[in-house]
Design a protein around this motif. Structure first.
Motif, PDB file in Angstrom:
ATOM      1  N   SER A 208       2.347 -47.648  20.507  1.00  0.00           N
ATOM      2  CA  SER A 208       2.869 -46.868  19.397  1.00  0.00           C
ATOM      3  C   SER A 208       2.337 -45.437  19.469  1.00  0.00           C
ATOM      4  O   SER A 208       1.152 -45.194  19.284  1.00  0.00           O
ATOM      5  CB  SER A 208       2.449 -47.513  18.068  1.00  0.00           C
ATOM      6  N   GLY A 209       3.222 -44.490  19.747  1.00  0.00           N
ATOM      7  CA  GLY A 209       2.845 -43.088  19.797  1.00  0.00           C
ATOM      8  C   GLY A 209       2.012 -42.696  21.003  1.00  0.00           C
ATOM      9  O   GLY A 209       1.425 -41.606  21.017  1.00  0.00           O
ATOM     10  N   LYS A 210       2.004 -43.526  22.050  1.00  0.00           N
ATOM     11  CA  LYS A 210       1.163 -43.211  23.206  1.00  0.00           C
ATOM     12  C   LYS A 210       1.549 -44.088  24.386  1.00  0.00           C
ATOM     13  O   LYS A 210       2.188 -45.133  24.235  1.00  0.00           O
ATOM     14  CB  LYS A 210      -0.309 -43.431  22.865  1.00  0.00           C
ATOM     15  N   HIS A 211       1.136 -43.652  25.577  1.00  0.00           N
ATOM     16  CA  HIS A 211       1.301 -44.473  26.768  1.00  0.00           C
ATOM     17  C   HIS A 211       0.333 -44.004  27.850  1.00  0.00           C
ATOM     18  O   HIS A 211      -0.219 -42.903  27.775  1.00  0.00           O
ATOM     19  CB  HIS A 211       2.747 -44.451  27.285  1.00  0.00           C
ATOM     20  N   VAL A 212       0.128 -44.853  28.848  1.00  0.00           N
ATOM     21  CA  VAL A 212      -0.749 -44.550  29.972  1.00  0.00           C
ATOM     22  C   VAL A 212       0.009 -44.848  31.257  1.00  0.00           C
ATOM     23  O   VAL A 212       0.726 -45.846  31.354  1.00  0.00           O
ATOM     24  CB  VAL A 212      -2.042 -45.399  29.930  1.00  0.00           C
ATOM     25  N   ILE A 213      -0.132 -43.961  32.228  1.00  0.00           N
ATOM     26  CA  ILE A 213       0.442 -44.179  33.553  1.00  0.00           C
ATOM     27  C   ILE A 213      -0.673 -44.079  34.586  1.00  0.00           C
ATOM     28  O   ILE A 213      -1.529 -43.188  34.506  1.00  0.00           O
ATOM     29  CB  ILE A 213       1.537 -43.141  33.874  1.00  0.00           C
ATOM     30  N   CYS A 214      -0.686 -44.984  35.549  1.00  0.00           N
ATOM     31  CA  CYS A 214      -1.679 -44.901  36.617  1.00  0.00           C
ATOM     32  C   CYS A 214      -1.056 -45.351  37.935  1.00  0.00           C
ATOM     33  O   CYS A 214      -0.167 -46.203  37.963  1.00  0.00           O
ATOM     34  CB  CYS A 214      -2.921 -45.720  36.284  1.00  0.00           C
ATOM     35  N   TYR A 215      -1.550 -44.738  39.021  1.00  0.00           N
ATOM     36  CA  TYR A 215      -1.088 -45.106  40.357  1.00  0.00           C
ATOM     37  C   TYR A 215      -2.102 -44.621  41.383  1.00  0.00           C
ATOM     38  O   TYR A 215      -2.814 -43.638  41.161  1.00  0.00           O
ATOM     39  CB  TYR A 215       0.299 -44.548  40.650  1.00  0.00           C
ATOM     40  N   PRO A 216      -2.193 -45.311  42.516  1.00  0.00           N
ATOM     41  CA  PRO A 216      -3.178 -44.948  43.539  1.00  0.00           C
ATOM     42  C   PRO A 216      -2.730 -43.745  44.363  1.00  0.00           C
ATOM     43  O   PRO A 216      -1.527 -43.482  44.508  1.00  0.00           O
ATOM     44  CB  PRO A 216      -3.267 -46.208  44.409  1.00  0.00           C
ATOM     45  N   LEU A 217      -3.732 -43.033  44.900  1.00  0.00           N
ATOM     46  CA  LEU A 217      -3.490 -41.883  45.753  1.00  0.00           C
ATOM     47  C   LEU A 217      -4.180 -42.085  47.091  1.00  0.00           C
ATOM     48  O   LEU A 217      -5.271 -42.641  47.157  1.00  0.00           O
ATOM     49  CB  LEU A 217      -4.019 -40.598  45.103  1.00  0.00           C
ATOM     50  N   ARG A 218      -3.559 -41.611  48.142  1.00  0.00           N
ATOM     51  CA  ARG A 218      -4.091 -41.686  49.481  1.00  0.00           C
ATOM     52  C   ARG A 218      -4.134 -40.277  50.061  1.00  0.00           C
ATOM     53  O   ARG A 218      -3.265 -39.465  49.719  1.00  0.00           O
ATOM     54  CB  ARG A 218      -3.163 -42.575  50.338  1.00  0.00           C
ATOM     55  N   SER A 220      -7.423 -40.173  49.488  1.00  0.00           N
ATOM     56  CA  SER A 220      -8.642 -40.008  48.697  1.00  0.00           C
ATOM     57  C   SER A 220      -9.124 -41.300  48.056  1.00  0.00           C
ATOM     58  O   SER A 220     -10.228 -41.359  47.517  1.00  0.00           O
ATOM     59  CB  SER A 220      -8.413 -38.949  47.621  1.00  0.00           C
ATOM     60  N   ASN A 221      -8.285 -42.361  48.094  1.00  0.00           N
ATOM     61  CA  ASN A 221      -8.658 -43.642  47.499  1.00  0.00           C
ATOM     62  C   ASN A 221      -9.051 -43.504  46.037  1.00  0.00           C
ATOM     63  O   ASN A 221     -10.061 -44.029  45.584  1.00  0.00           O
ATOM     64  CB  ASN A 221      -9.785 -44.302  48.303  1.00  0.00           C
ATOM     65  N   LEU A 222      -8.203 -42.751  45.325  1.00  0.00           N
ATOM     66  CA  LEU A 222      -8.412 -42.536  43.905  1.00  0.00           C
ATOM     67  C   LEU A 222      -7.273 -43.178  43.117  1.00  0.00           C
ATOM     68  O   LEU A 222      -6.159 -43.344  43.619  1.00  0.00           O
ATOM     69  CB  LEU A 222      -8.450 -41.044  43.586  1.00  0.00           C
ATOM     70  N   LEU A 223      -7.570 -43.541  41.880  1.00  0.00           N
ATOM     71  CA  LEU A 223      -6.549 -43.973  40.940  1.00  0.00           C
ATOM     72  C   LEU A 223      -6.248 -42.801  40.034  1.00  0.00           C
ATOM     73  O   LEU A 223      -7.136 -42.274  39.362  1.00  0.00           O
ATOM     74  CB  LEU A 223      -7.022 -45.169  40.119  1.00  0.00           C
ATOM     75  N   ASN A 224      -4.990 -42.358  40.032  1.00  0.00           N
ATOM     76  CA  ASN A 224      -4.582 -41.254  39.166  1.00  0.00           C
ATOM     77  C   ASN A 224      -4.259 -41.788  37.775  1.00  0.00           C
ATOM     78  O   ASN A 224      -3.560 -42.793  37.628  1.00  0.00           O
ATOM     79  CB  ASN A 224      -3.343 -40.573  39.750  1.00  0.00           C
ATOM     80  N   LEU A 225      -4.758 -41.111  36.757  1.00  0.00           N
ATOM     81  CA  LEU A 225      -4.591 -41.560  35.379  1.00  0.00           C
ATOM     82  C   LEU A 225      -3.967 -40.452  34.538  1.00  0.00           C
ATOM     83  O   LEU A 225      -4.426 -39.299  34.590  1.00  0.00           O
ATOM     84  CB  LEU A 225      -5.944 -41.932  34.762  1.00  0.00           C
ATOM     85  N   ILE A 226      -2.953 -40.791  33.769  1.00  0.00           N
ATOM     86  CA  ILE A 226      -2.370 -39.878  32.788  1.00  0.00           C
ATOM     87  C   ILE A 226      -2.293 -40.610  31.458  1.00  0.00           C
ATOM     88  O   ILE A 226      -1.658 -41.660  31.356  1.00  0.00           O
ATOM     89  CB  ILE A 226      -0.971 -39.393  33.195  1.00  0.00           C
ATOM     90  N   PHE A 227      -2.972 -40.069  30.474  1.00  0.00           N
ATOM     91  CA  PHE A 227      -2.943 -40.612  29.116  1.00  0.00           C
ATOM     92  C   PHE A 227      -2.129 -39.642  28.256  1.00  0.00           C
ATOM     93  O   PHE A 227      -2.448 -38.453  28.187  1.00  0.00           O
ATOM     94  CB  PHE A 227      -4.353 -40.714  28.532  1.00  0.00           C
ATOM     95  N   CYS A 228      -1.093 -40.135  27.604  1.00  0.00           N
ATOM     96  CA  CYS A 228      -0.234 -39.279  26.788  1.00  0.00           C
ATOM     97  C   CYS A 228      -0.187 -39.805  25.358  1.00  0.00           C
ATOM     98  O   CYS A 228      -0.144 -41.012  25.131  1.00  0.00           O
ATOM     99  CB  CYS A 228       1.178 -39.229  27.354  1.00  0.00           C
ATOM    100  N   LYS A 229      -0.179 -38.873  24.412  1.00  0.00           N
ATOM    101  CA  LYS A 229      -0.090 -39.278  23.008  1.00  0.00           C
ATOM    102  C   LYS A 229       0.749 -38.275  22.234  1.00  0.00           C
ATOM    103  O   LYS A 229       0.832 -37.089  22.587  1.00  0.00           O
ATOM    104  CB  LYS A 229      -1.477 -39.392  22.382  1.00  0.00           C
ATOM    105  N   SER A 230       1.364 -38.748  21.164  1.00  0.00           N
ATOM    106  CA  SER A 230       2.078 -37.863  20.247  1.00  0.00           C
ATOM    107  C   SER A 230       1.065 -37.130  19.386  1.00  0.00           C
ATOM    108  O   SER A 230       0.055 -37.705  18.966  1.00  0.00           O
ATOM    109  CB  SER A 230       3.037 -38.675  19.368  1.00  0.00           C
ATOM    110  N   GLU A 231       1.314 -35.869  19.142  1.00  0.00           N
ATOM    111  CA  GLU A 231       0.373 -35.037  18.381  1.00  0.00           C
ATOM    112  C   GLU A 231       1.169 -33.980  17.642  1.00  0.00           C
ATOM    113  O   GLU A 231       2.160 -33.458  18.156  1.00  0.00           O
ATOM    114  CB  GLU A 231      -0.627 -34.378  19.340  1.00  0.00           C
ATOM    115  N   THR A 232       0.760 -33.666  16.425  1.00  0.00           N
ATOM    116  CA  THR A 232       1.518 -32.704  15.625  1.00  0.00           C
ATOM    117  C   THR A 232       1.121 -31.265  15.887  1.00  0.00           C
ATOM    118  O   THR A 232       1.916 -30.344  15.685  1.00  0.00           O
ATOM    119  CB  THR A 232       1.345 -32.996  14.122  1.00  0.00           C
TER     120      THR A 232
END
Length: 398
Positions: A208-218, A220-232
């Motif tokens: 509700s009002g937010k989501h998270v996306i993640c996926y691996p990167l090569r 560098s062997n990192l997990l990319n993270l994006i946290f998004c939220k609704s904000e006024t």
């Protein structure tokens, strides 16, 4: 009409470097001005969709791009609160067969470095460490000034981002507005999180009002993270502000999978998402805007970089192969080719934002249920809704 031009580009980001390559490949003399002292890229991962990959192939990066990328097999959509399955969108081979190009996941800095190396290879001159400003537009030549020098060009390009000074000075385009969305970016080592996050896929958690996306990167062997939220509101003047992990903990406390991810974050940055829908012209005399300078958009279709690359290919063509047309006419043809498509992408991104962030429980239940049924009984239906986007390959008559 001259066949080749001297072109000045402000900004060595994806759109600026991409355009520089496209123009230099076609014989133009290109100078790119970058205020940073070297090529650098703030951010982490990005997703390249088939339309963007085709553009990169036109820029001569058909093979190099794959060595630093991961080919995701699917988008795995889940309920953020309990990690239950919602739907799955097939990518991988199915997408390749459907669109004649792959989806890719790559670190932004790797893409920028590839573009920079290619630009240098084809003869682009990059001027680092100088704040460049378009100071005047002329009938035949326009002037770009830095603290040290003045330069004169047949064509000048504003590739200077969402808060473009070039746009502010010469255009009447609307000022980008805050779109009531805030995004946080971070990476964590794959070795520190559950093995499921190493799978070559995109994981999306909806709430509700937010989501998270993640996926691996090569590589560098990192997990990319994006946290998004609704904000006024968005108070910061910057677009890339340091943030505290506590902000993520507070906002995403009810997402079951995020605790293990957040605790391993060393640095997190946030920015307010700005954009606007505008049919106003991106050109003036021999000046033109490209990328986020003229069409910033929400990232909920992962199209920022891909549309910048499409811009580069389109503008590169119209400046090079438009017969005896004047520069202003060539720039107008670029705008006409891109405007309607970009507007469609912006609106589709906004629709995705509403779907991802549904706050009404009943609406969320039925929407997620429909997505699940479609995923089960018509596996490619959710993907096919964006055939118009991913299947695109630049066509001068389009």
């Amino acid at each position: 009409m001259r066949k080749y031009f001297d072109v000045g580009i402000i900004g060595a980001g994806i759109s600026g470097l991409g355009l520089a390559i496209a123009l230099s490949q076609n014989g133009h003399q290109v100078t790119v001005f970058e205020k940073s002292k070297s090529i650098r890229s703030i951010g982490a991962g990005l997703q390249l969709s088939p339309n963007g990959v085709k553009a990169l192939q036109r820029l001569g990066l058909k093979e190099e791009i794959f060595t630093l990328s991961i080919k995701p097999t699917k988008i795995n959509i889940r309920n953020g609160s309990n990690d239950s399955f919602i739907a799955e969108i097939p990518l991988g081979q199915k997408a390749l067969e459907r669109y004649s190009a792959n989806f890719l996941q790559i670190h932004r800095s790797d893409l920028i470095n590839l573009l920079f190396d290619r630009a240098k290879h084809v003869g682009v001159n990059v001027v680092f460490g100088e704040q460049a400003i378009v100071t005047s537009l002329g009938a035949e030549k326009s002037r770009i000034a830095t603290k040290s020098f003045e330069y004169y060009f047949d064509v000048v390009i504003g590739a200077d981002g969402v808060h473009s000074e070039t746009r502010k000075k010469f255009m009447t385009l609307s000022k980008p507005k805050f779109l009531n969305q805030v995004a946080y970016r971070a990476t964590v080592p794959l070795s520190k999180v559950d093995k499921k996050f190493s799978e070559p896929s995109v994981r999306m958690y909806l709430g509700s009002g937010k989501h998270v996306i993640c996926y691996p990167l090569r590589p560098s062997n990192l997990l990319n993270l994006i946290f998004c939220k609704s904000e006024t509101e968005w108070q910061s003047d910057g677009w890339n502000t340091p943030a505290k992990k506590e902000e993520l903990v507070t906002t995403f406390f009810d997402f079951s999978d995020t605790e293990q991810l957040i605790k391993h974050i060393d640095e997190v940055r946030k920015w307010g998402l700005f954009g606007y829908e505008s049919k106003e012209n991106w050109t003036k005399n021999n000046l033109v805007l490209i990328g986020d300078a003229c069409h910033p958009m929400l990232p909920y279709l992962a199209q920022g970089a891909n549309q910048a690359l499409e811009d580069a290919v389109s503008l590169g063509f119209y400046l090079s192969f438009s017969g005896s047309n004047s520069i202003s006419k060539r720039l107008a043809l670029y705008y006409e080719n891109r405007c309607a498509r970009v507007l469609s992408v912006q609106r589709a991104s906004e629709r995705n934002a509403r779907i991802y962030h549904l706050s009404n429980g009943v609406a969320r239940f039925f929407t997620h249920g429909f997505m699940g049924l479609a995923s089960t009984f018509m596996p490619t239906f959710l993907l096919s809704r964006f055939d118009w986007l991913y299947g695109y390959d630049f066509n001068p008559s389009a």
